[in-house]
Scaffold this motif. Sequence first.
Motif, PDB file in Angstrom:
ATOM      1  N   LEU A   1      95.117  32.724  73.016  1.00 48.15           N
ATOM      2  CA  LEU A   1      94.388  31.624  72.368  1.00 48.15           C
ATOM      3  C   LEU A   1      93.670  32.097  71.110  1.00 48.15           C
ATOM      4  O   LEU A   1      93.642  31.386  70.093  1.00 48.15           O
ATOM      5  CB  LEU A   1      93.396  31.003  73.345  1.00 48.15           C
ATOM      6  CG  LEU A   1      94.010  30.189  74.482  1.00 48.15           C
ATOM      7  CD1 LEU A   1      92.932  29.783  75.475  1.00 48.15           C
ATOM      8  CD2 LEU A   1      94.733  28.981  73.944  1.00 48.15           C
ATOM      9  N   LEU A   2      93.097  33.285  71.165  1.00 49.32           N
ATOM     10  CA  LEU A   2      92.428  33.832  69.988  1.00 49.32           C
ATOM     11  C   LEU A   2      93.415  34.082  68.855  1.00 49.32           C
ATOM     12  O   LEU A   2      93.136  33.762  67.690  1.00 49.32           O
ATOM     13  CB  LEU A   2      91.701  35.132  70.353  1.00 49.32           C
ATOM     14  CG  LEU A   2      90.913  35.801  69.247  1.00 49.32           C
ATOM     15  CD1 LEU A   2      89.821  34.867  68.722  1.00 49.32           C
ATOM     16  CD2 LEU A   2      90.293  37.091  69.746  1.00 49.32           C
ATOM     17  N   ALA A   3      94.578  34.605  69.182  1.00 44.54           N
ATOM     18  CA  ALA A   3      95.605  34.851  68.164  1.00 44.54           C
ATOM     19  C   ALA A   3      96.070  33.535  67.557  1.00 44.54           C
ATOM     20  O   ALA A   3      96.248  33.435  66.326  1.00 44.54           O
ATOM     21  CB  ALA A   3      96.784  35.606  68.774  1.00 44.54           C
ATOM     22  N   LEU A   4      96.261  32.510  68.377  1.00 47.11           N
ATOM     23  CA  LEU A   4      96.662  31.203  67.860  1.00 47.11           C
ATOM     24  C   LEU A   4      95.583  30.606  66.970  1.00 47.11           C
ATOM     25  O   LEU A   4      95.871  29.985  65.941  1.00 47.11           O
ATOM     26  CB  LEU A   4      96.980  30.255  69.016  1.00 47.11           C
ATOM     27  CG  LEU A   4      98.279  30.528  69.762  1.00 47.11           C
ATOM     28  CD1 LEU A   4      98.385  29.617  70.981  1.00 47.11           C
ATOM     29  CD2 LEU A   4      99.481  30.323  68.846  1.00 47.11           C
ATOM     30  N   ARG A   5      94.336  30.779  67.368  1.00 46.72           N
ATOM     31  CA  ARG A   5      93.227  30.256  66.559  1.00 46.72           C
ATOM     32  C   ARG A   5      93.199  30.928  65.187  1.00 46.72           C
ATOM     33  O   ARG A   5      92.999  30.272  64.161  1.00 46.72           O
ATOM     34  CB  ARG A   5      91.915  30.498  67.287  1.00 46.72           C
ATOM     35  CG  ARG A   5      90.711  30.015  66.516  1.00 46.72           C
ATOM     36  CD  ARG A   5      89.460  30.352  67.257  1.00 46.72           C
ATOM     37  NE  ARG A   5      88.765  29.107  67.519  1.00 46.72           N
ATOM     38  CZ  ARG A   5      87.706  28.971  68.261  1.00 46.72           C
ATOM     39  NH1 ARG A   5      87.223  30.014  68.872  1.00 46.72           N
ATOM     40  NH2 ARG A   5      87.125  27.828  68.421  1.00 46.72           N
TER      41      ARG A   5
END
Length: 77
Positions: A60-64
């Motif tokens: 999720l952090l990478a997508l954000r």
Amino acid sequence: MGLVAEQIAVWWEYCLRGNARVAEQATAAIMQERLAQQQVKRLKKELRRKEKALAETAALLALRKKMHAIWGEDEDE
């Protein structure tokens, strides 16, 4: 001078008591081993759950970061 029946009975009782202690100790050791195995199983399950949660958070952090790189920073954040 031979063996007296009472002596044999006493020796027999000592043998039975000694074997009972050994059996109790063996049973206790088996129970401790089972408890240790159950704890290891529980801890491994918990570790897998936490690793999955960490992987999901990282994804999720990478997508954000990708989203912010493409569309810029959000005013709400």
